[in-house]
Every structure is written in C-alpha cells, then in structure tokens.
Design a protein around this motif. Structure first.
Motif, PDB file in Angstrom:
ATOM      1  N   PRO A 417       0.831  -1.214   0.000  1.00 12.05           N
ATOM      2  CA  PRO A 417       0.000   0.000   0.000  1.00 12.05           C
ATOM      3  C   PRO A 417       0.872   1.275   0.000  1.00 12.05           C
ATOM      4  O   PRO A 417       1.802   1.386   0.777  1.00 12.05           O
ATOM      5  CB  PRO A 417      -0.787  -0.103   1.310  1.00 12.05           C
ATOM      6  CG  PRO A 417      -0.773  -1.552   1.660  1.00 12.05           C
ATOM      7  CD  PRO A 417       0.533  -2.085   1.140  1.00 12.05           C
ATOM      8  N   HIS A 418       0.564   2.199  -0.903  1.00 13.36           N
ATOM      9  CA  HIS A 418       1.240   3.494  -0.960  1.00 13.36           C
ATOM     10  C   HIS A 418       0.195   4.561  -1.181  1.00 13.36           C
ATOM     11  O   HIS A 418      -0.949   4.273  -1.540  1.00 13.36           O
ATOM     12  CB  HIS A 418       2.219   3.564  -2.144  1.00 13.36           C
ATOM     13  CG  HIS A 418       3.315   2.544  -2.112  1.00 13.36           C
ATOM     14  ND1 HIS A 418       4.254   2.514  -1.122  1.00 13.36           N
ATOM     15  CD2 HIS A 418       3.623   1.535  -2.972  1.00 13.36           C
ATOM     16  CE1 HIS A 418       5.101   1.513  -1.368  1.00 13.36           C
ATOM     17  NE2 HIS A 418       4.731   0.892  -2.468  1.00 13.36           N
ATOM     18  N   CYS A 476       5.381   9.368  -1.388  1.00  6.98           N
ATOM     19  CA  CYS A 476       4.439   8.523  -0.671  1.00  6.98           C
ATOM     20  C   CYS A 476       4.306   9.129   0.717  1.00  6.98           C
ATOM     21  O   CYS A 476       5.299   9.445   1.361  1.00  6.98           O
ATOM     22  CB  CYS A 476       4.958   7.093  -0.589  1.00  6.98           C
ATOM     23  SG  CYS A 476       3.885   6.027   0.409  1.00  6.98           S
ATOM     24  N   LEU A 478       3.129   7.639   3.353  1.00  7.30           N
ATOM     25  CA  LEU A 478       3.375   6.686   4.441  1.00  7.30           C
ATOM     26  C   LEU A 478       4.794   7.057   4.869  1.00  7.30           C
ATOM     27  O   LEU A 478       5.744   6.903   4.094  1.00  7.30           O
ATOM     28  CB  LEU A 478       3.278   5.238   3.944  1.00  7.30           C
ATOM     29  CG  LEU A 478       1.835   4.682   3.906  1.00  7.30           C
ATOM     30  CD1 LEU A 478       0.981   5.410   2.892  1.00  7.30           C
ATOM     31  CD2 LEU A 478       1.843   3.200   3.591  1.00  7.30           C
ATOM     32  N   HIS A 481       8.021   5.076   4.344  1.00 11.29           N
ATOM     33  CA  HIS A 481       8.403   4.998   2.937  1.00 11.29           C
ATOM     34  C   HIS A 481       9.035   6.307   2.472  1.00 11.29           C
ATOM     35  O   HIS A 481      10.040   6.308   1.773  1.00 11.29           O
ATOM     36  CB  HIS A 481       7.182   4.679   2.069  1.00 11.29           C
ATOM     37  CG  HIS A 481       6.641   3.298   2.272  1.00 11.29           C
ATOM     38  ND1 HIS A 481       5.497   2.851   1.669  1.00 11.29           N
ATOM     39  CD2 HIS A 481       7.099   2.257   3.018  1.00 11.29           C
ATOM     40  CE1 HIS A 481       5.256   1.589   2.015  1.00 11.29           C
ATOM     41  NE2 HIS A 481       6.208   1.214   2.846  1.00 11.29           N
ATOM     42  N   MET A 486      11.003   7.162  -0.819  1.00 10.41           N
ATOM     43  CA  MET A 486       9.931   7.186  -1.819  1.00 10.41           C
ATOM     44  C   MET A 486       9.509   8.621  -2.060  1.00 10.41           C
ATOM     45  O   MET A 486       8.373   9.019  -1.756  1.00 10.41           O
ATOM     46  CB  MET A 486       8.729   6.383  -1.328  1.00 10.41           C
ATOM     47  CG  MET A 486       8.751   4.930  -1.750  1.00 10.41           C
ATOM     48  SD  MET A 486       7.133   4.187  -1.508  1.00 10.41           S
ATOM     49  CE  MET A 486       6.293   4.639  -3.030  1.00 10.41           C
TER      50      MET A 486
HETATM   51 CU    CU Z   1       4.537   3.947   0.277  1.00 10.50          CU
END
Ligand code: CU
Ligand code: C2O
Ligand code: CU
Length: 511
Positions: A417-418, A476, A478, A481, A486
């Motif tokens: 999940p991103h 991202c 999150l 991440h 990311m």
């Molecule tokens: Cu992510």
C-alpha cells in the motif's frame, strides 16, 4: 552386517533430519499463524469514551499595518498525560502535543514565525498549501536547533482543511509521531455564505486521528511489527491527542474535519450504526455538491469534511472499518487492512438546536479537468523508490512549466500500500484504473491512496511563481516509505527555462 549397520545409520540420519524438518516447519508455521493472528488489531466495542475530546485552540495572530496576519509557532518538547497520572514524553507546537489550529482567509498575507527549541533540526511544511517553493517547509528549509524561520505568502486558494507538520528528510515519521502536527483551516467568501456548520469546536469539529501504542511506562512505543512493511501501526487511536474521546453535540448537523495524521495507517471511516453522512469537502476544499456516503477512506495525510445528522439525545460512534481494497492477504493483515477502530463517540444533547438545511451545491471546483493538459508524466511506485530512483536531495526529477496543466499517471508497482502526495498543487483525479473516480475522489485532492494494483490519473496546474533552484516534493505519505526514499523533487520554471542546481542539502541522519 556392515551393510545392515550402514543402512540403519543412513535411516537414523534420515529420521533425525526428517524430524528436524518437521519441527522447523511446525514451529515456523505456528510462528506464522501466531504472527498472523496477533497482527490483527481491533478496538471495536472496547472503547470507553470517557474523555471529553480536546479541541486544539485557534492560534492567536496579530495583523500588521500592511495587512499581514502573523502567527507564532514554537516547536518544543513536552509531556502529556494521555492517561491520567501517567505522563508521556512528547513534542508539540506551542504546547505539549500537536499544535494550535491556524486559520486564515483567501487573499490574506500570512507569515508564520517558527522557532525550533528542539535539540535537533526540523522543518514545518504546509501540507496542501499553494505557495512559493522557498516557503514550503520541505527538506530544503531546515530549521536548526535554536534557530527560527519566517515563511510568508499570500493565501490564494479556496477554503479548505489543510495541515502542517515537519518534513526533515529521513526523520519525518519520528517528528510527526512525537506530536508535531496541526490543522491549517482556510476560509473564503463563498464558504462563509454557504449553509454549512461553521462554529469551530461546536458544530465544526477538528478530528485529528492518529494511531498510537504505549509501553508499560506510558511512553510511546513506536516499534514496528516484524512483518509490517508500511511502517508503524498502533494498537489504538486517539483524536486531537485524546484517548477514548467523546464529543458532546448541541446541533442537529455537525461537521467533522477529518485529518488522517497517522504515519502509516489507512482508515475507512463510517458510523457504527451504518448511518449516512454528507461528504462536503476533500483535501483541497469543498466538493461541487455534497455526496451521501456511508464510508470515506483516508490514507495518511488525506482530509475529508463530513456533515452528520444527530437526533435529540442520540449517540453514534465514528468507526474505522476493515478495508476491502488493500491488495493481497499479506497486506490486508500485516499492513493494517483488516484492522478496525472505534474512534470517537458523538453524544447529542437532549434538545438539539435546529440546523439550517445543508447547501445543495457548493459551486465549481478550481482544479483543472485535464482538457488543457500539455504533457503527461508517469510515476511508478515501489517501496525502493519512485520510477526506480530513491530520493536524492541534490537531484531534480521533474521540471514543469509555470502556468501549464499536466496529467500525471501514478501506478502501484509492488503491491505494497502506498499513496501519492504532490506539494504546492491541488489536483483532480481523472481516473482510477481507467474508470471515473468514486465520489470521495471527485474533489480537489493533494494526496491519493494507491494500493496494490491501482493506477490513478491526475490533472494539476502549476500556477506558482517559477523558481528553478528550489524544488517541491512529491512522495508517498506513508512516512516510513517517505523517509526511506519514496520521494522525488520537481521545480516550476518559466517557459524555456532550465532547472537550476539544488544543494544536496542537509542530509538528516536517522536519530
Ligand atoms: Cu509507500
Ligand atoms: Cu504532508 Cu510532503 O507532506
Ligand atoms: Cu505536503
């Protein structure tokens, strides 16, 4: 004889080997089963709701002779008793935990004096705000310990629920987890005239949702699950820093400004009794018209404004339900897809004040529809980096021309999940997997969930001032991440201009 004994020796070895394999298989299988069962978290039906919801204070401000509204934010250490008598070490803006709600009007000049009294460098980023890159508060605008930073800009976007939080590269997750986050509400002429609940803290309630975990000493436990690949997942939630919260409601209609300020957790909000609500706004402001929904999903960084109808003396619980779009069973279980939470209880007074009927239409969106898009770009999301490149503070990944609209296609390429957040702009989601987006993705957005297997197409217009030397981020949200790389950088330039050179910058180690 010797042949027989050698046979039996072979057999003995085989038996020992086989039983070893069996033991290992059983142990690891059992271990996996244990990890699997242990990974699922639910507070449904278990919350007491015995604490009145804290409402973050509205930040004080002064207006200077030239009309600039000035706020002061101090990043500091603190201690907060989330559980009575048991202090938790925290960080906060102007207080022990979280920060005050900043509020300004479209067209206003604002300035925020940020003081960093922590013993490490940080930044303050204005998530969702359209502003010059130098004021953005990303990883290139580090505020050293003991230093201050005073960004200023003119608010030039519709009424919306935005937020602010640190953005030091490699340490954002930690800074946000410790408590550095707050709301930034924007108003405009139109939002003031519409029939919408708008008394702050009364029928217009900020709902900052975070998942947390405490250790035996009431300290935050930010440990990550053995098999969790999206980051920290707590075992309970709090709202505005209140555990087990309830909010007393005195009006028939109550507006909740939901902000997912969690670092990795995705919520699927609805009510325990299945009641409908009206979704009135998304990340970047009001929808064209309210949408009747039973669920709204928010990944980290996303916001939603919903209006709920209460009955005299009634109660309802804002709940986060298990999600059905979380990819495979591994992600569902170990990245939080199966989890559920009772988040906030709304308790209506015996006699509610009558609320005016909700406006039927809120007017046109100010995000482009993609018809005048001059260029497309593609972003492949993997935990290891966007378009196979981990973040490099000294590299400009994309150069966009000021005043143009672009179409960005974002695809999840690794099944983890991103989500995808773009600084400075609000975008329109044109397509989700080639289809028209659902109602909750039809407003102005700056962050969009991109779970395994999903591709989204976004239209955005870059209207800010050109600055070839100072990048904005896309990443991202999150935060683990993001910290791991990311993230990428884009600059906005005048037509024909080239990207400048950015300093590789202040590399912020992990603390
Ligand atoms: Cu992510
Ligand atoms: Cu909420 Cu790059 O940020
Ligand atoms: Cu942002």
């Amino acid at each position: 004889m010797s042949r027989f004994s050698s046979m039996s020796r072979v057999r003995r070895v085989l038996v020992v080997l086989l039983s070893l394999v069996t033991v290992v298989a059983l142990a690891s299988g059992g271990g996996f089963l244990w990890l699997y069962t242990d990974a699922k978290v639910s507070t449904v039906g278990k919350a007491d709701f015995d604490n009145a919801l804290a409402i973050p204070p509205l930040a004080e401000s002064t207006v200077r002779a030239d009309g600039t509204r000035v706020f002061d934010l101090t990043m500091r250490k603190g201690e907060q008793e989330f559980m009575a008598g048991r202090p938790t070490p925290t960080w906060g803006f102007n207080g022990d935990y979280l920060g005050p709600t900043l509020r300004a009007e479209r067209g206003e000049k604002v300035r925020v004096n940020v003081d960093n009294t922590l013993d490490e460098a940080s930044t303050v980023h204005w998530h969702g705000m359209h502003l010059p890159a130098k004021m953005d508060g990303g990883p290139h605008q580090m505020v050293e310990p003991g230093a201050s930073w005073s960004p200023r800009w003119t608010v030039d976007q519709p009424a919306a629920t935005l937020w602010y939080h640190p953005h030091p590269h490699g340490a954002t997750e930690k800074h946000v987890q410790r408590g550095l986050a707050g709301m930034f509400i924007l108003d405009d002429k139109k939002s003031g005239r519409l029939a919408l609940p708008d008394t702050y803290g009364v029928d217009d309630v900020p709902v900052v949702v975070q998942d947390v975990k405490f250790d035996g000493d009431a300290k935050f436990d930010h440990g990550r699950g053995l098999l969790a690949n999206t980051g920290f997942l707590g075992d309970r939630t709090m709202v505005n820093g209140t555990l087990d919260p309830y909010q007393e409601v005195g009006d028939e209609l109550v507006r909740l400004r939901l902000l997912n300020a969690s670092t990795a957790r995705v919520y699927d909000f609805g009510f325990d009794d299945g009641r409908e609500f009206a979704l009135v706004g998304t990340d970047g402001g009001l929808l064209e018209k309210p949408a009747r929904l039973k669920r709204v999903q928010l990944s980290p960084g996303e916001r939603a404004e919903i209006v709920v109808r209460m009955e005299n003396g009634g109660r309802t619980v804002l709940r986060s339900f298990p999600k059905d779009n979380y990819g495979d069973f591994y992600q569902s279980r170990f990245a939080g897809g199966d989890d559920s939470f009772d988040v906030l209880e709304l308790r209506a007074k015996a006699e509610l004040r009558e609320s005016p009927e909700l406006a039927r239409s809120f007017g046109e969106l100010e995000v482009p529809d993609g018809s005048d898009s001059v260029r497309g770009r593609f972003f492949g999301l993997r935990q290891s980096g966007i378009n196979s490149r981990p973040m490099d503070l000294g590299r400009i990944d994309e150069t966009v021309t000021r005043g143009t609209t672009e179409t960005w296609t974002v695809r999840n390429e690794d099944g983890v999940p991103h989500n995808f957040h773009v600084h400075d702009v609000q975008f329109r989601v044109l397509e989700v997997d080639g289809k028209e987006p659902p109602p909750e993705l039809r407003g102005a957005k700056d962050t969009v969930f991109v779970p395994g297997g999903r591709t989204v197409k976004l239209a955005m217009r870059f209207d800010g001032p050109a600055d070839p030397d100072t990048p904005y981020m896309f990443h991202c949200h999150l935060l683990l991440h993001e910290d791991q790389g990311m993230m990428g950088q884009f600059v906005v330039v005048e037509k024909g201009q080239r990207a400048g050179k950015v300093p590789a910058g202040h590399e912020h180690g992990t603390h």
